[in-house]
Design a protein around this motif. Sequence first.
Motif, PDB file in Angstrom:
ATOM      1  N   UNK A 137       0.972  -1.257   0.012  1.00 20.67           N
ATOM      2  CA  UNK A 137      -0.061  -0.141  -0.284  1.00 20.67           C
ATOM      3  C   UNK A 137       0.779   1.225   0.241  1.00 20.67           C
ATOM      4  N   UNK A 138       0.718   2.261  -1.166  1.00 20.37           N
ATOM      5  CA  UNK A 138       1.268   3.374  -1.058  1.00 20.37           C
ATOM      6  C   UNK A 138       0.203   4.620  -0.777  1.00 20.37           C
ATOM      7  N   UNK A 139       0.656   5.295   0.284  1.00 23.35           N
ATOM      8  CA  UNK A 139      -0.325   6.535   0.434  1.00 23.35           C
ATOM      9  C   UNK A 139       0.266   7.857  -0.172  1.00 23.35           C
ATOM     10  N   UNK A 151      -4.834   6.157  -1.564  1.00 18.28           N
ATOM     11  CA  UNK A 151      -4.063   4.980  -1.159  1.00 18.28           C
ATOM     12  C   UNK A 151      -3.911   4.039  -2.590  1.00 18.28           C
ATOM     13  N   UNK A 152      -2.957   3.756  -3.151  1.00 20.48           N
ATOM     14  CA  UNK A 152      -2.557   2.790  -4.081  1.00 20.48           C
ATOM     15  C   UNK A 152      -2.371   1.554  -3.693  1.00 20.48           C
ATOM     16  N   UNK A 153      -3.008   0.587  -3.775  1.00 17.71           N
ATOM     17  CA  UNK A 153      -2.996  -0.952  -3.369  1.00 17.71           C
ATOM     18  C   UNK A 153      -2.602  -1.690  -4.556  1.00 17.71           C
ATOM     19  N   UNK A 154      -1.609  -2.441  -4.330  1.00 14.96           N
ATOM     20  CA  UNK A 154      -1.223  -3.664  -5.298  1.00 14.96           C
ATOM     21  C   UNK A 154      -0.977  -4.869  -4.547  1.00 14.96           C
ATOM     22  N   UNK A 155      -2.031  -5.721  -5.189  1.00  9.49           N
ATOM     23  CA  UNK A 155      -2.237  -7.067  -4.698  1.00  9.49           C
ATOM     24  C   UNK A 155      -1.449  -7.992  -5.729  1.00  9.49           C
ATOM     25  N   UNK A 156      -0.377  -8.552  -5.197  1.00 11.93           N
ATOM     26  CA  UNK A 156       0.506  -9.387  -6.118  1.00 11.93           C
ATOM     27  C   UNK A 156       0.054 -10.729  -6.075  1.00 11.93           C
ATOM     28  N   UNK A 157      -1.294 -11.338  -6.110  1.00 13.12           N
ATOM     29  CA  UNK A 157      -1.896 -12.639  -6.072  1.00 13.12           C
ATOM     30  C   UNK A 157      -1.807 -12.953  -7.482  1.00 13.12           C
ATOM     31  N   UNK A 158      -1.828 -14.360  -7.655  1.00 16.36           N
ATOM     32  CA  UNK A 158      -2.047 -14.879  -9.271  1.00 16.36           C
ATOM     33  C   UNK A 158      -3.701 -15.025  -9.161  1.00 16.36           C
ATOM     34  N   UNK A 159      -4.244 -14.948 -10.534  1.00 15.61           N
ATOM     35  CA  UNK A 159      -5.553 -15.269 -10.731  1.00 15.61           C
ATOM     36  C   UNK A 159      -6.518 -13.860 -10.426  1.00 15.61           C
ATOM     37  N   UNK A 160      -7.756 -14.227  -9.968  1.00 19.50           N
ATOM     38  CA  UNK A 160      -8.579 -13.194  -9.657  1.00 19.50           C
ATOM     39  C   UNK A 160      -8.463 -12.432  -8.837  1.00 19.50           C
ATOM     40  N   UNK A 161      -7.509 -12.634  -8.046  1.00 22.35           N
ATOM     41  CA  UNK A 161      -7.074 -11.950  -6.702  1.00 22.35           C
ATOM     42  C   UNK A 161      -6.244 -10.504  -6.782  1.00 22.35           C
ATOM     43  N   UNK A 162      -5.456 -10.616  -7.948  1.00 20.32           N
ATOM     44  CA  UNK A 162      -4.747  -9.633  -8.242  1.00 20.32           C
ATOM     45  C   UNK A 162      -5.265  -8.405  -8.919  1.00 20.32           C
ATOM     46  N   UNK A 163      -4.856  -7.113  -8.263  1.00 17.73           N
ATOM     47  CA  UNK A 163      -5.352  -6.038  -8.723  1.00 17.73           C
ATOM     48  C   UNK A 163      -4.409  -4.835  -8.254  1.00 17.73           C
ATOM     49  N   UNK A 215     -10.983   4.996   2.131  1.00 14.92           N
ATOM     50  CA  UNK A 215     -10.818   3.613   1.498  1.00 14.92           C
ATOM     51  C   UNK A 215     -11.998   3.211   0.412  1.00 14.92           C
ATOM     52  N   UNK A 216     -12.687   4.252   0.023  1.00 12.13           N
ATOM     53  CA  UNK A 216     -13.868   3.962  -1.062  1.00 12.13           C
ATOM     54  C   UNK A 216     -13.043   3.824  -2.229  1.00 12.13           C
ATOM     55  N   UNK A 217     -13.022   2.821  -3.174  1.00 17.04           N
ATOM     56  CA  UNK A 217     -12.533   2.468  -4.380  1.00 17.04           C
ATOM     57  C   UNK A 217     -12.917   3.639  -5.371  1.00 17.04           C
ATOM     58  N   UNK A 218     -11.896   4.082  -5.957  1.00 12.33           N
ATOM     59  CA  UNK A 218     -12.056   5.268  -6.965  1.00 12.33           C
ATOM     60  C   UNK A 218     -11.851   4.645  -8.353  1.00 12.33           C
ATOM     61  N   UNK A 219     -10.876   3.816  -8.629  1.00 16.55           N
ATOM     62  CA  UNK A 219     -10.786   3.051  -9.706  1.00 16.55           C
ATOM     63  C   UNK A 219      -9.837   1.879  -9.521  1.00 16.55           C
ATOM     64  N   UNK A 220      -9.980   0.845 -10.426  1.00 15.36           N
ATOM     65  CA  UNK A 220      -9.157  -0.466 -10.478  1.00 15.36           C
ATOM     66  C   UNK A 220      -8.534  -0.700 -11.677  1.00 15.36           C
ATOM     67  N   UNK A 221      -7.512  -1.461 -11.855  1.00 19.28           N
ATOM     68  CA  UNK A 221      -6.770  -2.126 -12.924  1.00 19.28           C
ATOM     69  C   UNK A 221      -7.899  -3.046 -13.521  1.00 19.28           C
ATOM     70  N   UNK A 222      -8.459  -4.101 -12.671  1.00 21.49           N
ATOM     71  CA  UNK A 222      -9.214  -5.159 -13.001  1.00 21.49           C
ATOM     72  C   UNK A 222     -10.533  -4.857 -12.326  1.00 21.49           C
ATOM     73  N   UNK A 223     -11.727  -4.511 -12.885  1.00 25.16           N
ATOM     74  CA  UNK A 223     -13.035  -4.452 -12.374  1.00 25.16           C
ATOM     75  C   UNK A 223     -13.760  -5.757 -12.398  1.00 25.16           C
ATOM     76  N   UNK A 224     -14.171  -6.138 -11.205  1.00 23.97           N
ATOM     77  CA  UNK A 224     -14.766  -7.405 -10.899  1.00 23.97           C
ATOM     78  C   UNK A 224     -15.743  -7.495  -9.986  1.00 23.97           C
ATOM     79  N   UNK A 225     -17.138  -6.999 -10.814  1.00 30.16           N
ATOM     80  CA  UNK A 225     -18.280  -6.597  -9.820  1.00 30.16           C
ATOM     81  C   UNK A 225     -18.782  -7.807  -9.039  1.00 30.16           C
TER      82      UNK A 225
END
Length: 153
Positions: free
Chosen positions: A105-107, A116-128, A136-146
């Motif tokens: 997490x980068x503030x 807050x820019x959050x990097x999740x380095x998981x494999x598959x659908x958890x990564x984003x 901590x309300x999401x403004x934008x994401x690399x991968x949108x997964x409703x």
Amino acid sequence: MSLNWREIALITAELPLEGSIIQRVHQIGFHALVLELHHPSAGPWELFAEVGTPEARLHRISGPARQKRKQKTEKLQRFIQFLRAHVEGGRVTAVWQPAQDRMLVLRLAVRGNTLHMIFRFYSGPGANIIVCDDSMVIMELLFRRPARSESAG
């Protein structure tokens, strides 16, 4: 092979993230970003982040490899347009990694706002890569997964 939480902690400890200013952001492919940063004492440097692949990684780019950054995507994606409008020019004020997690997490302080820019380095659908406001309300994401409740707002 993807980075584990210990490797992420070691890499971030060696990077001059805190105090750096994000000058430019490039999307290299569907899963990868390059951040051009400038640190007051370390000078200009680039950070490569790739998520959602078996080779998910984070590292500093230096030397001749920096020229490969020019191979960016032809059409700008929604996320990169958001980063250029809302994150470029921001200063990294804090960096942390939740205990034993493959997340970073980068503030950021950007034009009087805290993001807050959050990097999740998981494999598959958890990564984003997720950008949130101070609440901590999401403004934008690399991968949108409703279906996983990962969408703006």
